[in-house]
Design a protein around this motif. Sequence first.
Motif, PDB file in Angstrom:
ATOM      1  N   MET A   1       0.852  -1.196   0.000  1.00 43.09           N
ATOM      2  CA  MET A   1       0.000   0.000   0.000  1.00 43.09           C
ATOM      3  C   MET A   1       0.886   1.243   0.000  1.00 43.09           C
ATOM      4  SD  MET A   1      -3.469  -0.577   0.799  1.00 43.09           S
ATOM      5  CE  MET A   1      -3.747  -1.639  -0.574  1.00 43.09           C
ATOM      6  N   ASP A   2       1.740   1.302   0.971  1.00 40.69           N
ATOM      7  CA  ASP A   2       2.598   2.471   1.101  1.00 40.69           C
ATOM      8  C   ASP A   2       3.939   2.127   0.470  1.00 40.69           C
ATOM      9  OD1 ASP A   2       3.464   4.552   3.955  1.00 40.69           O
ATOM     10  OD2 ASP A   2       3.638   4.809   1.813  1.00 40.69           O
ATOM     11  N   PRO A   3       4.222   2.701  -0.691  1.00 37.48           N
ATOM     12  CA  PRO A   3       5.317   2.132  -1.459  1.00 37.48           C
ATOM     13  C   PRO A   3       6.733   2.561  -1.065  1.00 37.48           C
ATOM     14  CG  PRO A   3       4.025   3.694  -2.753  1.00 37.48           C
ATOM     15  CD  PRO A   3       3.493   3.735  -1.372  1.00 37.48           C
ATOM     16  N   GLN A   4       6.895   3.485  -0.174  1.00 44.40           N
ATOM     17  CA  GLN A   4       8.255   3.947   0.038  1.00 44.40           C
ATOM     18  C   GLN A   4       8.761   3.583   1.420  1.00 44.40           C
ATOM     19  OE1 GLN A   4       5.820   5.602   0.903  1.00 44.40           O
ATOM     20  NE2 GLN A   4       6.253   7.266   2.279  1.00 44.40           N
ATOM     21  N   PRO A   5      10.074   3.397   1.525  1.00 43.03           N
ATOM     22  CA  PRO A   5      10.626   3.183   2.859  1.00 43.03           C
ATOM     23  C   PRO A   5      10.558   4.491   3.625  1.00 43.03           C
ATOM     24  CG  PRO A   5      12.380   3.283   1.223  1.00 43.03           C
ATOM     25  CD  PRO A   5      11.081   3.364   0.486  1.00 43.03           C
ATOM     26  N   ASP A   6      10.407   4.410   4.884  1.00 41.79           N
ATOM     27  CA  ASP A   6      10.229   5.605   5.680  1.00 41.79           C
ATOM     28  C   ASP A   6      11.360   5.666   6.689  1.00 41.79           C
ATOM     29  OD1 ASP A   6       9.448   7.599   7.274  1.00 41.79           O
ATOM     30  OD2 ASP A   6       7.618   6.633   7.989  1.00 41.79           O
ATOM     31  N   PRO A   7      12.353   6.470   6.406  1.00 38.28           N
ATOM     32  CA  PRO A   7      13.573   6.386   7.203  1.00 38.28           C
ATOM     33  C   PRO A   7      13.436   6.963   8.606  1.00 38.28           C
ATOM     34  CG  PRO A   7      13.837   7.895   5.337  1.00 38.28           C
ATOM     35  CD  PRO A   7      12.417   7.463   5.358  1.00 38.28           C
ATOM     36  N   SER A   8      12.349   7.640   8.900  1.00 42.35           N
ATOM     37  CA  SER A   8      12.252   8.226  10.221  1.00 42.35           C
ATOM     38  C   SER A   8      11.842   7.167  11.227  1.00 42.35           C
ATOM     39  CB  SER A   8      11.222   9.338  10.229  1.00 42.35           C
ATOM     40  OG  SER A   8       9.951   8.780  10.220  1.00 42.35           O
ATOM     41  N   GLY A   9      11.995   7.461  12.474  1.00 41.28           N
ATOM     42  CA  GLY A   9      11.461   6.569  13.493  1.00 41.28           C
ATOM     43  C   GLY A   9      12.486   5.584  14.021  1.00 41.28           C
TER      44      GLY A   9
ATOM     45  N   MET B   1       6.158   3.715  17.915  1.00 39.18           N
ATOM     46  CA  MET B   1       5.077   3.403  16.977  1.00 39.18           C
ATOM     47  C   MET B   1       4.680   1.936  17.065  1.00 39.18           C
ATOM     48  SD  MET B   1       4.763   5.384  13.499  1.00 39.18           S
ATOM     49  CE  MET B   1       5.792   4.348  12.498  1.00 39.18           C
TER      50      MET B   1
ATOM     51  N   LEU C   1      -5.306   2.164  11.346  1.00 36.58           N
ATOM     52  CA  LEU C   1      -4.143   2.920  11.833  1.00 36.58           C
ATOM     53  C   LEU C   1      -3.153   1.995  12.531  1.00 36.58           C
ATOM     54  CD1 LEU C   1      -2.938   5.812  12.359  1.00 36.58           C
ATOM     55  CD2 LEU C   1      -4.038   5.713  14.570  1.00 36.58           C
TER      56      LEU C   1
ATOM     57  N   ILE D   1      -1.333  -0.159   9.973  1.00 37.81           N
ATOM     58  CA  ILE D   1      -0.419   0.597   9.115  1.00 37.81           C
ATOM     59  C   ILE D   1       0.810   1.051   9.901  1.00 37.81           C
ATOM     60  CG2 ILE D   1      -0.186   2.788   7.866  1.00 37.81           C
ATOM     61  CD1 ILE D   1      -2.893   2.220   6.656  1.00 37.81           C
ATOM     62  N   MET D   2       0.589   1.440  11.164  1.00 35.77           N
ATOM     63  CA  MET D   2       1.726   1.795  12.013  1.00 35.77           C
ATOM     64  C   MET D   2       2.624   0.589  12.230  1.00 35.77           C
ATOM     65  SD  MET D   2       0.056   4.460  14.736  1.00 35.77           S
ATOM     66  CE  MET D   2       0.849   3.779  16.137  1.00 35.77           C
TER      67      MET D   2
ATOM     68  N   ASP E   1       4.646   0.120   9.099  1.00 39.88           N
ATOM     69  CA  ASP E   1       5.700   1.143   9.029  1.00 39.88           C
ATOM     70  C   ASP E   1       6.871   0.768   9.935  1.00 39.88           C
ATOM     71  OD1 ASP E   1       4.639   2.800   7.186  1.00 39.88           O
ATOM     72  OD2 ASP E   1       4.608   4.580   8.461  1.00 39.88           O
TER      73      ASP E   1
ATOM     74  N   LYS F   1      18.630  -0.026   4.738  1.00 40.49           N
ATOM     75  CA  LYS F   1      19.127   1.329   4.491  1.00 40.49           C
ATOM     76  C   LYS F   1      19.089   2.179   5.761  1.00 40.49           C
ATOM     77  CE  LYS F   1      17.308   2.261   0.257  1.00 40.49           C
ATOM     78  NZ  LYS F   1      16.649   3.158  -0.669  1.00 40.49           N
TER      79      LYS F   1
ATOM     80  N   ASP G   1      12.871  15.214   9.816  1.00 41.16           N
ATOM     81  CA  ASP G   1      13.029  14.986  11.256  1.00 41.16           C
ATOM     82  C   ASP G   1      12.885  16.238  12.111  1.00 41.16           C
ATOM     83  OD1 ASP G   1      13.317  12.246  11.022  1.00 41.16           O
ATOM     84  OD2 ASP G   1      15.436  12.442  10.511  1.00 41.16           O
TER      85      ASP G   1
ATOM     86  N   ARG H   1       7.502  15.850  11.358  1.00 41.46           N
ATOM     87  CA  ARG H   1       6.792  14.911  12.250  1.00 41.46           C
ATOM     88  C   ARG H   1       5.277  15.104  12.133  1.00 41.46           C
ATOM     89  NH1 ARG H   1      10.122  10.988  14.249  1.00 41.46           N
ATOM     90  NH2 ARG H   1      12.180  11.892  14.411  1.00 41.46           N
TER      91      ARG H   1
ATOM     92  N   LEU I   1      -0.407   9.736   8.099  1.00 45.66           N
ATOM     93  CA  LEU I   1      -0.752   8.433   8.680  1.00 45.66           C
ATOM     94  C   LEU I   1      -2.249   8.380   8.987  1.00 45.66           C
ATOM     95  CD1 LEU I   1       0.770   5.880   9.528  1.00 45.66           C
ATOM     96  CD2 LEU I   1       0.859   6.785  11.829  1.00 45.66           C
TER      97      LEU I   1
ATOM     98  N   SER J   1      -5.298   6.071   7.293  1.00 45.01           N
ATOM     99  CA  SER J   1      -6.077   5.154   8.131  1.00 45.01           C
ATOM    100  C   SER J   1      -7.577   5.362   8.042  1.00 45.01           C
ATOM    101  CB  SER J   1      -5.675   5.315   9.592  1.00 45.01           C
ATOM    102  OG  SER J   1      -4.291   5.248   9.718  1.00 45.01           O
TER     103      SER J   1
ATOM    104  N   TYR K   1      -0.238   9.549   0.219  1.00 42.57           N
ATOM    105  CA  TYR K   1       0.838   8.776  -0.412  1.00 42.57           C
ATOM    106  C   TYR K   1       1.814   9.681  -1.142  1.00 42.57           C
ATOM    107  CZ  TYR K   1      -1.462   4.340   0.549  1.00 42.57           C
ATOM    108  OH  TYR K   1      -2.012   3.250   1.165  1.00 42.57           O
TER     109      TYR K   1
ATOM    110  N   LEU L   1       5.726   9.939  -0.368  1.00 44.48           N
ATOM    111  CA  LEU L   1       6.673   9.578  -1.426  1.00 44.48           C
ATOM    112  C   LEU L   1       7.622  10.735  -1.707  1.00 44.48           C
ATOM    113  CD1 LEU L   1       4.875   7.739  -4.340  1.00 44.48           C
ATOM    114  CD2 LEU L   1       6.987   7.109  -3.232  1.00 44.48           C
TER     115      LEU L   1
ATOM    116  N   ARG M   1       8.377  13.249   0.174  1.00 47.45           N
ATOM    117  CA  ARG M   1       9.221  13.505   1.333  1.00 47.45           C
ATOM    118  C   ARG M   1      10.434  12.579   1.350  1.00 47.45           C
ATOM    119  NH1 ARG M   1      10.811  10.878   5.540  1.00 47.45           N
ATOM    120  NH2 ARG M   1      11.379  12.052   7.396  1.00 47.45           N
TER     121      ARG M   1
END
Lengths: 302, 309
Positions: free
Chosen positions: A1-9, A33, A284, A287-288, A291, A300, B126, B131, B138, B142, B190, B194, B196
């Motif tokens: 669903m969410d196609p990109q890696p999310d480097p934060s967190g 999360m 939610l 999805i969290m 993520d 990465k 960041d 944030r 998010l 949802s 999305y 993307l 970002r």
Amino acid sequence: MDPQPDPSGADAKPAKGRSLWTDAWQDLRRNPMFVISAVLIVLLLTMVAFPGLFTSASPTVGDLTHHYQGEPRYTHFFGEDWFGYDTQGRSVWARMVHGARASVLVGVLVTLSVTLVGGIVGLVAGYFGGWLDSVLSRITDIFQGIPFLLGAMVVLTTFTKSNLWVVIAALLFLGWTQIARVARGSVITVKQSDYVHAAKSLGASTVRIMFRHIVPNALAPVVVVATTALGGYIAAEATLSYLGIGLAAPAVSWGVDVSNGKDALRTAPHILISPAVMVSLTVLAFIMLGDAVRNALDPKSR
Amino acid sequence: MGRYVARRLLQMIPVFIGSTLLIFSMMYALPGDPVAALYGEKQPDPAQIAAIKHQLGMDLPLWHQYWNYLIGLFQGDFGTQIATQRPVADVIEQAFPVTIRLTLFAFVFTVLVGVLLGMVSGLFADKAFDRIVLIFTLLLISIPSFVLGYLFQYLFAFQLDWLTPTVQDSRDIGQLLLPAIVLAALSLAYVTRLTRTSVAENLRADYIRTAIAKGLPRRRVVGIHLLRNSLIPVVTFLGTDIGALMAGAVVTEGIFNVHGVGNTIFEALNRREGSTVVGIATLIVIVYLVASLLVDLLYAVLDPRIRYD
């Protein structure tokens, strides 16, 4: 669903020579999360398994003297009338609790079956390549060419009586392509690694190479997509039930309840908003979780 | 470039035939009988039904019906609505512009707001703003669109009384605003995420460092070098998203009573009106295929390193 890696967190941590999965687990435990979504999911699963813990009211029996009673009375925690009553005088809270079962069952079963079917197609296409890959990839393209919701609507209307299994089958029918694509790409990458060549030259059988070497190492991206997709399938079930072609009346489901509540939106918004909040919270949470798992498994971000 | 387009067009043919055949056979399997439904409660004369079916070519085997359908399609004939005897092409002609307007509106909204939000949060990855954007997207992902639709309707129409709850005139941009935002919400989230990620990643790339070292003004580095390269995954997503947007219109149009393709398809499904559903679904599949072709061609514009021959 969410196609990109999310480097934060996720914070990069020094690897201590453990496996990808142990490392991921170390990462996950420290990710807020993940903790929040895990708590929500555990709560939800408890609701699915023991709805009686949360409410003693029946979700299907209505008392018409309660009809439309929108003012919650807060008599006791987790009480029957916490969220008021719907147009049939049924406890909204009881329906919220009992509705969890349909959503979670659809989400989990569709995700499992989609991963199995898509995974096998992707594995076969990626591993054998050649004409088999071409044929399987074109079939994937064909299914991918049909918008998910539209396709599910067409499939579901071919059944006069729709139930849980029909909804699951319809979502599987159209949903497997996403996993198949990810699995195929992942298998092709793993196939070229040295240990696979080594196993081949040692004379290992195709089945052994596939299940000892390819599958465990190609699994991570599939797991990430599957986890996030689970939330999407829960939303899809609710949407289809809301449209009146998923689960229907005697079945207790959040989508059915939103559909019931829409006509009273102006006068008694709590009937619609309560199940709507449940759907959104559940999606939610998953999805969290997806993520967080992605962050933990994505090399990465290490 | 020309040869590439030709090859892509040829590759589209099997996918097009496969998808339409799939939809066509699904509708063929529908249990309801649209011809018998014409008679309502009356007991229909079987001979008469057979005659109508023969006239409509509905007694032919599936492959033959599909073949006739394809031939008609190339002549712009989408079949006939059985209940109203109207050509499906007419129905589509009436409803399609409404959905196109709604989808286009949602699309523009998605691109403008999504890319802008994504750019800013990517540039300040960041930081607090980033944030907040992450949490906001998010939440958008949802909340299913039917929930968001009713929530907005309740809030902006019933409580605040800013907008009309349903669309009376689909040519009024102001009335279409709410359904368009609801339709756009998921894609917007999305696209933001993307953009970002892409921006944050490219910010560390060598060519950006080179551009800054050369002393190029910041506006040029960000606007030309960074944005152009970061938009490639976004464009890919947008291309495949158009079909999903049009399918999502089924829900949004229902909530806000927009008389577009989504509403038409939903009513047709309830009446077991195969020809209408197949016609609209075919059209959406074509839109999807053309959009993904355009996306591949756009790559060359965005990234000059990609050359087609």
